[in-house]
Design a protein around this motif. Structure first.
Motif, PDB file in Angstrom:
ATOM      1  N   ALA A 127       0.834  -1.205   0.000  1.00  0.00           N
ATOM      2  CA  ALA A 127       0.000   0.000   0.000  1.00  0.00           C
ATOM      3  C   ALA A 127       0.867   1.253   0.000  1.00  0.00           C
ATOM      4  O   ALA A 127       0.589   2.221  -0.717  1.00  0.00           O
ATOM      5  CB  ALA A 127      -0.937  -0.011   1.205  1.00  0.00           C
ATOM      6  N   GLU A 128       1.931   1.261   0.803  1.00  0.00           N
ATOM      7  CA  GLU A 128       2.815   2.426   0.866  1.00  0.00           C
ATOM      8  C   GLU A 128       3.492   2.658  -0.478  1.00  0.00           C
ATOM      9  O   GLU A 128       3.602   3.805  -0.945  1.00  0.00           O
ATOM     10  CB  GLU A 128       3.858   2.212   1.967  1.00  0.00           C
ATOM     11  CG  GLU A 128       4.621   3.480   2.361  1.00  0.00           C
ATOM     12  CD  GLU A 128       5.774   3.788   1.426  1.00  0.00           C
ATOM     13  OE1 GLU A 128       6.123   4.983   1.283  1.00  0.00           O
ATOM     14  OE2 GLU A 128       6.331   2.838   0.837  1.00  0.00           O
ATOM     15  N   TYR A 154     -17.147  -6.789   1.452  1.00  0.00           N
ATOM     16  CA  TYR A 154     -17.743  -6.659   0.121  1.00  0.00           C
ATOM     17  C   TYR A 154     -17.469  -5.253  -0.376  1.00  0.00           C
ATOM     18  O   TYR A 154     -17.923  -4.272   0.208  1.00  0.00           O
ATOM     19  CB  TYR A 154     -19.249  -6.929   0.147  1.00  0.00           C
ATOM     20  CG  TYR A 154     -19.839  -7.078  -1.234  1.00  0.00           C
ATOM     21  CD1 TYR A 154     -19.831  -8.311  -1.869  1.00  0.00           C
ATOM     22  CD2 TYR A 154     -20.372  -5.986  -1.910  1.00  0.00           C
ATOM     23  CE1 TYR A 154     -20.346  -8.455  -3.151  1.00  0.00           C
ATOM     24  CE2 TYR A 154     -20.887  -6.119  -3.183  1.00  0.00           C
ATOM     25  CZ  TYR A 154     -20.873  -7.360  -3.799  1.00  0.00           C
ATOM     26  OH  TYR A 154     -21.387  -7.501  -5.076  1.00  0.00           O
ATOM     27  N   SER A 155     -16.701  -5.148  -1.450  1.00  0.00           N
ATOM     28  CA  SER A 155     -16.328  -3.850  -2.014  1.00  0.00           C
ATOM     29  C   SER A 155     -17.402  -3.429  -3.007  1.00  0.00           C
ATOM     30  O   SER A 155     -17.573  -4.048  -4.066  1.00  0.00           O
ATOM     31  CB  SER A 155     -14.965  -3.941  -2.694  1.00  0.00           C
ATOM     32  OG  SER A 155     -14.529  -2.672  -3.109  1.00  0.00           O
ATOM     33  N   MET A 177      -4.726   1.247  -7.840  1.00  0.00           N
ATOM     34  CA  MET A 177      -3.919   0.296  -7.082  1.00  0.00           C
ATOM     35  C   MET A 177      -3.703   0.791  -5.656  1.00  0.00           C
ATOM     36  O   MET A 177      -3.766   0.008  -4.694  1.00  0.00           O
ATOM     37  CB  MET A 177      -2.572   0.077  -7.785  1.00  0.00           C
ATOM     38  CG  MET A 177      -1.633  -0.870  -7.055  1.00  0.00           C
ATOM     39  SD  MET A 177      -2.295  -2.567  -6.918  1.00  0.00           S
ATOM     40  CE  MET A 177      -2.047  -3.152  -8.608  1.00  0.00           C
ATOM     41  N   ALA A 178      -3.464   2.083  -5.500  1.00  0.00           N
ATOM     42  CA  ALA A 178      -3.288   2.630  -4.154  1.00  0.00           C
ATOM     43  C   ALA A 178      -4.541   2.440  -3.315  1.00  0.00           C
ATOM     44  O   ALA A 178      -4.471   2.090  -2.128  1.00  0.00           O
ATOM     45  CB  ALA A 178      -2.927   4.115  -4.244  1.00  0.00           C
ATOM     46  N   LEU A 179      -5.704   2.650  -3.908  1.00  0.00           N
ATOM     47  CA  LEU A 179      -6.964   2.464  -3.182  1.00  0.00           C
ATOM     48  C   LEU A 179      -7.147   1.005  -2.774  1.00  0.00           C
ATOM     49  O   LEU A 179      -7.500   0.709  -1.621  1.00  0.00           O
ATOM     50  CB  LEU A 179      -8.140   2.922  -4.045  1.00  0.00           C
ATOM     51  CG  LEU A 179      -8.368   4.428  -4.159  1.00  0.00           C
ATOM     52  CD1 LEU A 179      -9.315   4.732  -5.317  1.00  0.00           C
ATOM     53  CD2 LEU A 179      -8.940   4.986  -2.851  1.00  0.00           C
ATOM     54  N   LYS A 180      -6.935   0.077  -3.713  1.00  0.00           N
ATOM     55  CA  LYS A 180      -7.189  -1.330  -3.400  1.00  0.00           C
ATOM     56  C   LYS A 180      -6.180  -1.871  -2.386  1.00  0.00           C
ATOM     57  O   LYS A 180      -6.548  -2.646  -1.489  1.00  0.00           O
ATOM     58  CB  LYS A 180      -7.144  -2.174  -4.680  1.00  0.00           C
ATOM     59  CG  LYS A 180      -8.266  -1.904  -5.657  1.00  0.00           C
ATOM     60  CD  LYS A 180      -9.652  -2.011  -5.052  1.00  0.00           C
ATOM     61  CE  LYS A 180     -10.032  -3.429  -4.686  1.00  0.00           C
ATOM     62  NZ  LYS A 180     -11.445  -3.509  -4.208  1.00  0.00           N
TER      63      LYS A 180
END
Length: 273
Positions: free
Chosen positions: A14-15, A95-96, A112-115
């Motif tokens: 994530a970082e 559940y997204s 990608m940063a969000l997920k």
């Protein structure tokens, strides 16, 4: 892998993703940010501001009850959002419901940063999977979900939603693939590098061609590079692709094939067993 090592791996991913994209990902703060997120979602989906995909009151309620409502920010300006809720009490799955990035900031890794941040959020609360659905005809989403995130396709649903009125989905069937992201060890199915025949292809005019029933350990199904642009420019052709993809996925799913990824040529790799 232990829970601690899994969390460290997820936090590092994530970082790295947020640093590369140049955004800050965090939970929304207060009603004003929920209203701004509502307006952003309406604009991304081409829906009226008074009929957004998710209204601000629901975002506010999900935050209040401990749901996952994460925004991607450049300074104080929200440029992306993902929101998710838990299943039944005691469930270990998130559940997204939605994920979005504004058009002017697409292509810089904000999704990608969000997920990856959502993965950390879920792991910290005891989840082992995140589940969502996506349109099988949107190639970039299929590539992102299967190839880059390593989610698995665990379901196929024809007309999953009732008819939708936004510009992205209007006048189309709402067929969806179900993605399950195993948070401790994400990774796509393996096709062992085997080539296979195409059960869905295109002709010289760009129209779909369903070439036959699936056979063999691996088959391929080609999908257009930009079905959303096709819906705007040639809705009749886009509908032909919807029905052809439905036929190919329906027959292959019934025969035990599952999408393992998307090739560089734009084909689903469908693996049996």
């Amino acid at each position: 892998m232990t829970a601690e090592l899994t969390w460290r791996d997820a936090a590092a991913a994530a970082e790295k993703a947020t640093r590369r994209s140049g955004v800050t990902v965090r939970e929304l703060r207060g009603v004003a940010e929920c209203v701004a997120a509502e307006e952003m979602l309406a604009d991304v989906w081409g829906a009226p501001r008074d009929a957004p995909p998710i209204p601000a009151d629901l975002l506010t309620s999900w935050l209040h009850c401990g749901g996952c409502v994460l925004g991607a920010f450049i300074g104080d300006v929200g440029v992306g959002l993902t929101a998710g809720i838990a299943g039944a009490p005691g469930s270990d799955s998130l559940y997204s419901l939605i994920a979005a990035v504004t058009g002017e900031h697409a292509g810089r890794g904000i999704g990608m940063a969000l997920k990856q941040t959502q993965r950390v959020w879920a792991l910290e609360r005891g989840a082992t999977t995140i589940v969502w659905t996506f349109d099988p005809l949107v190639r970039r989403n299929a590539h992102f979900n299967l190839n880059r995130l390593g989610a698995r396709v665990t379901g196929y649903r024809k007309d999953f939603y009732p008819p939708m009125r936004d510009l992205v989905n209007r006048d189309d069937h709402t067929d969806r693939l179900v993605a399950t992201w195993h948070l401790a060890a994400p990774g796509p199915l393996s096709s062992n590098g085997e080539p296979g025949p195409r059960i869905l292809d295109h002709d010289d005019a760009g129209d779909p061609v369903v070439t036959g029933d699936p056979a063999g350990p691996v088959v391929l199904a080609w999908i257009p590079p930009d079905i959303e642009a096709m819906r705007r420019s040639d809705p009749a052709k886009a509908m032909r692709w919807r029905l052809a993809a439905r036929a190919a996925l329906d027959s292959s799913w019934a025969a035990g094939y599952r999408p393992a990824g998307v090739t560089a040529e734009g084909c689903y790799t469908l693996v049996r067993g």
